[in-house]
Write an enzyme that holds these catalytic residues in place. Structure first.
Site, PDB file in Angstrom:
ATOM      1  N   CYS B  21       0.818  -1.214   0.000  1.00 18.07           N
ATOM      2  CA  CYS B  21       0.000   0.000   0.000  1.00 18.07           C
ATOM      3  C   CYS B  21       0.857   1.271   0.000  1.00 18.07           C
ATOM      4  O   CYS B  21       0.531   2.238  -0.669  1.00 18.07           O
ATOM      5  CB  CYS B  21      -0.937  -0.002   1.194  1.00 18.07           C
ATOM      6  SG  CYS B  21      -0.102   0.057   2.783  1.00 18.07           S
ATOM      7  N   HIS B 164      -2.590   2.168   6.960  1.00 13.43           N
ATOM      8  CA  HIS B 164      -2.780   1.859   5.537  1.00 13.43           C
ATOM      9  C   HIS B 164      -2.471   3.113   4.710  1.00 13.43           C
ATOM     10  O   HIS B 164      -2.754   4.223   5.123  1.00 13.43           O
ATOM     11  CB  HIS B 164      -4.243   1.412   5.313  1.00 13.43           C
ATOM     12  CG  HIS B 164      -4.531   0.840   3.966  1.00 13.43           C
ATOM     13  ND1 HIS B 164      -3.666  -0.018   3.316  1.00 13.43           N
ATOM     14  CD2 HIS B 164      -5.599   0.988   3.134  1.00 13.43           C
ATOM     15  CE1 HIS B 164      -4.189  -0.366   2.148  1.00 13.43           C
ATOM     16  NE2 HIS B 164      -5.352   0.233   2.011  1.00 13.43           N
ATOM     17  N   ASN B 191      -8.146   3.057  -3.476  1.00 20.64           N
ATOM     18  CA  ASN B 191      -7.526   2.025  -2.660  1.00 20.64           C
ATOM     19  C   ASN B 191      -6.831   1.022  -3.580  1.00 20.64           C
ATOM     20  O   ASN B 191      -7.035   1.016  -4.790  1.00 20.64           O
ATOM     21  CB  ASN B 191      -8.607   1.335  -1.808  1.00 20.64           C
ATOM     22  CG  ASN B 191      -8.002   0.492  -0.703  1.00 20.64           C
ATOM     23  OD1 ASN B 191      -6.821   0.586  -0.403  1.00 20.64           O
ATOM     24  ND2 ASN B 191      -8.820  -0.363  -0.124  1.00 20.64           N
TER      25      ASN B 191
END
Lengths: 119, 229
Positions: B21, B164, B191
């Site tokens: 991420c 994240h 995302n």
């Protein structure tokens, strides 16, 4: 409320409908969970290497259904339910899909200049 | 500031998913900045960051970028600045693991960092930097994202412990919230978990209260105009 999905993954019904009692007295709630788990496996093409693994993942799935219901109560302006991560424990999910180092702003980071925000 | 803004409508956001991420967030911000500088949208290599970026946070011994074990977007921008830039995704494709050696090829740099900075925890400043400099690298607490499917997420309670990295690509003035019959202004977040998650891979989270820590660590990056070179 976890959404019910058809095998094709489209939403068929935004809410879990209370399953009417069956003649054989099967626990409707269990039927709903098993029903959702079979839809989940179909939708996300989940295959488990053994019956033991399958049962383990089903237990986690049931816990995550409850978690989705809790999230729905805490976050009513979104829709929470079954996602591709519904057979992962929260720690498996964090370990596999998150990955930010413990965060502190580096002190030497440049501060962005203040920008005008009116007209 | 415009009421609504979305870099996806202006062609500054690439498709794509990625398991790391922090490198996803870094490349997404640089792709947008590179688009602004060159008018070309190039998909940049996360794998180069996973294999080659071991930049450490000067303030925290041992807090170094390390593939699937995690990283920081600011450290990744620092690495990219020092290394000279990032290669295209097609020249350094994503493999999904961090056991490879670094295969960086300086002659194939597609985007270069001019500078990067951290935006203050002020939603107007975040929106202004988004509009002016392109998509922003942001950190968030992802606890509600495991079960998120659609709508504007606005939990009553959400930890601000950031775990994240995602990409802020736009904002909306009002997202219909059926349950509480309220219009909610929201951020639009790209995302890294693919289009079958969330709203075609995107997440909407309400603005106004630094929900889940989304305003806590926002970085903006500027790219060099490589057209002129």
């Amino acid at each position: 409320s976890a959404e019910a999905f058809s095998a094709e993954g489209s939403e068929v019904d935004p809410l879990i409908r209370q399953v009417t009692d069956r003649q054989d007295g099967a626990e409707p709630h269990l039927l709903t969970e098993e029903h959702h788990f079979s839809l989940f496996k179909k939708r996300f093409k989940k295959i488990y290497r053994s019956q033991e693994e399958h049962d383990h993942r089903f237990r986690i799935f049931k816990a995550n259904l409850k978690r989705a219901e809790r999230h729905q109560k805490l976050d009513p302006s979104a829709t929470h339910g079954v996602t591709q991560f519904s057979d992962l424990t929260p720690s498996e999910f964090r370990r596999t899909y998150l990955g930010l180092r413990r965060l502190r702003l580096p002190k030497d980071a440049n501060e962005a200049p203040i920008l005008p925000t009116d007209n | 500031l415009p009421e609504d803004f979305d870099w996806r409508e202006k062609g500054a956001v690439t498709p794509g998913t990625c398991g790391s991420c922090w490198s996803f967030s870094t490349t997404g911000a640089l792709e947008g900045a590179n688009f602004l500088a060159t008018r070309k949208l190039e998909s940049l290599s996360e794998q180069q960051l996973v294999d080659c970026d071991h930049e450490c946070d000067p303030e925290e011994a041992g807090s170094c970028d390390s593939g699937c074990n995690g990283g920081l977007m600011n450290s990744a921008f620092e690495y990219t600045l020092k290394a000279g830039g990032l290669m295209r995704e097609e020249d350094y494709p994503y493999t999904g693991n961090d056991r490879g050696t670094c295969k960086f090829d300086k002659s194939k740099i597609a985007a270069k960092v001019a500078n990067f900075s951290v935006v203050s925890l002020d939603e107007d400043q975040i929106a202004a930097n988004l509009v002016k400099n392109g998509p922003l690298a942001v950190a968030i607490n992802a606890v509600f994202m495991q079960t998120y499917m659609k709508g504007v997420s606005c939990p009553y309670i959400c930890s601000k412990r950031l775990d994240h990295g995602v990409l802020l690509v736009g904002y909306g003035s009002a997202g219909y919230a059926p349950v509480r019959m309220k219009e909610k202004p929201y951020w639009i977040i790209k995302n890294s978990w693919g289009e079958s998650w969330g709203e075609n891979g995107f997440y909407k989270i309400c603005r106004g209260r630094n929900i889940c820590g989304v305003d806590s660590m926002v970085s903006t990056v500027a790219a060099v105009n490589t057209n002129s070179q």
